[in-house]
Motif scaffolding. Structure first.
Motif, PDB file in Angstrom:
ATOM      1  N   GLN A 203      -1.972   9.021  -4.197  1.00 40.88           N
ATOM      2  CA  GLN A 203      -2.217   8.212  -3.001  1.00 40.88           C
ATOM      3  C   GLN A 203      -3.581   7.536  -3.077  1.00 40.88           C
ATOM      4  O   GLN A 203      -3.719   6.344  -2.745  1.00 40.88           O
TER       5      GLN A 203
ATOM      6  N   GLY B 123      -3.723   3.592  -3.631  1.00 36.48           N
ATOM      7  CA  GLY B 123      -4.284   2.941  -2.456  1.00 36.48           C
ATOM      8  C   GLY B 123      -5.508   2.116  -2.781  1.00 36.48           C
ATOM      9  O   GLY B 123      -5.649   0.971  -2.316  1.00 36.48           O
TER      10      GLY B 123
ATOM     11  N   TYR C 195       0.847  -1.194   0.000  1.00 36.96           N
ATOM     12  CA  TYR C 195       0.000   0.000   0.000  1.00 36.96           C
ATOM     13  C   TYR C 195       0.882   1.244   0.000  1.00 36.96           C
ATOM     14  O   TYR C 195       2.038   1.200   0.432  1.00 36.96           O
TER      15      TYR C 195
ATOM     16  N   GLY D 250      -2.818   5.136   3.249  1.00 43.07           N
ATOM     17  CA  GLY D 250      -2.456   3.782   2.864  1.00 43.07           C
ATOM     18  C   GLY D 250      -2.549   2.812   4.024  1.00 43.07           C
ATOM     19  O   GLY D 250      -3.004   1.671   3.874  1.00 43.07           O
TER      20      GLY D 250
END
Length: 404
Positions: free
Chosen positions: A291, A295, A243, A249
């Motif tokens: 992200q 993620g 992650y 994450g």
């Protein structure tokens, strides 16, 4: 002794203030069976805090009006826009989501909002979290009311989990609430010292605060069994999926571990903040969208490997979009309508579900909403979770037909 000081004296206060009262034993009961009527389906909500710029997320890269409004902020096709359908494309940072889109696991709704939009972060977020109209102020959240409706006699406090230290309004019902925790192991450690913490509170509180002491002591005791259960469950499955680094994450990884360990939660609530991009937006938003995208791609892979992705629906929203035109600081200011993403392994409709934002028909420089967000909520509640959407939200909201 003031109540605020009284609460701060406990190391557990920040974790337990919003834990629901009257938590029961962990043995299965009729409430759990009622939730299972939704065929084991679960919802993960991802809140993009700060007002994400939708036009630079789902980019109308064939529309010249977009570049006229954003002469330096507009992202050009040559920058690596990830082409979708209907002359729209993902931000170049969203390669993970593009992979899921190509597999038919992403749906995009454009121009989502509500009448008489509010540009205050706090007020607009309250509207989205409660499902109210702009002129209404409600004290319960749409998912909290779902718990009230579908889980009136549930024996568990964790039928809705928020991966944070405090519980959002979205998960607060009239009689039921979700449980907020960032880390099951941390919550477990904190509750292990419950007896000493409660004794400390009792020893330092004046007699007229006895009711508050009793309340906290009971909450502390009732939470302990839940903390133990969640801690034990997360030890069953340790995710090997990579992650993104950072809190978001980590929250996604924890969510996957809880799901893959068999925790019976129907709702998970996560947040990614930092989208209030008034200044130098490009770099900041790109980093955050990376992200988000990486993620969610990791989460999908993790849950698919265990066979749980088909039972999962992810909703991604922000409290409002941004102004169509860029500002003088190479950023964007608070706007109105925005795009909403839906992800899952069982979507019946995928891709771009409605027309791109109409940049030729603005409301004083802002996008006009074409889809009421409560129609999306109604779709999720009735068609995915098997709940009474009208009883939870009210009537008059058009659902997204055939989505799930």
């Amino acid at each position: 002794m003031q109540r605020r000081t009284f609460l701060r004296s406990s190391a557990l206060a920040s974790s337990l203030l919003l834990v629901p009262t009257l938590l029961h034993a962990l043995d299965a009961g009729p409430g759990l069976a009622r939730l299972r009527d939704a065929r084991g389906r679960r919802l993960i909500v991802v809140q993009l805090g700060g007002g994400n710029d939708g036009l630079n997320t789902i980019i109308p890269y064939k529309n010249e009006l977009y570049y006229q409004a954003r002469p330096t902020l507009g992202i050009k096709e040559s920058a690596g826009i990830l082409a979708l359908d209907k002359d729209l494309g993902f931000n170049p940072a969203m390669r993970g989501l593009k992979g899921l889109y190509d597999q038919g696991q992403v749906a995009v709704l454009n121009s989502v909002g509500y009448p008489n939009p509010d540009r205050s972060h706090f007020r607009s977020m309250d509207i989205w979290q409660t499902g109210s109209a702009a002129e209404q102020t409600w004290s319960t959240g749409w998912l909290g009311r779902y718990l009230d409706s579908a889980c009136a006699d549930c024996p568990h406090p964790y039928n809705a989990l928020e991966l944070d230290d405090t519980l959002s309004l979205a998960l607060k019902g009239q009689t039921r609430k979700g449980l907020a925790l960032k880390d099951p192991a941390k919550l477990h450690r904190l509750t292990q010292s419950r007896a000493g913490a409660a004794a400390h509170l009792a020893d330092h509180a004046h007699e007229h605060h006895a009711a508050q002491v009793d309340y906290l002591y009971q909450t502390l005791a009732e939470t302990t069994s839940s903390a133990q259960y969640l801690y034990d469950k997360t030890r069953i499955y340790q995710s090997a999926t990579a992650y993104p680094a950072g809190e978001f994450g980590k929250s996604l990884k924890t969510t996957a571990e809880l799901i893959n360990s068999g925790v019976e939660s129907r709702v998970y609530y996560l947040a990614l903040a930092g989208f209030d991009t008034h200044v130098r937006q490009q770099e900041q938003q790109g980093r955050l969208l990376g992200q988000l995208s990486d993620g969610l791609a990791a989460l999908a892979a993790d849950l698919a490997q265990s066979g749980e992705w088909a039972n999962t629906l992810v909703l991604v929203f922000s409290e409002f979009g941004r102004r169509v035109g860029q500002n003088a600081s190479h950023g964007t200011d608070h706007g109105t309508a925005n795009n909403v993403l839906l992800l899952g392994g069982s979507l019946r409709r995928q891709g771009i579900l409605n027309a791109a934002p109409d940049l030729a028909n603005l409301d004083q420089g802002d996008l006009r909403h074409q889809v009421d967000f409560r129609g999306i909520y109604a779709t999720i509640l009735q068609d995915w979770l098997g709940a009474d959407d009208a009883g939870i939200l009210g009537t008059g909201f058009e659902r997204v037909r055939g989505l799930v």
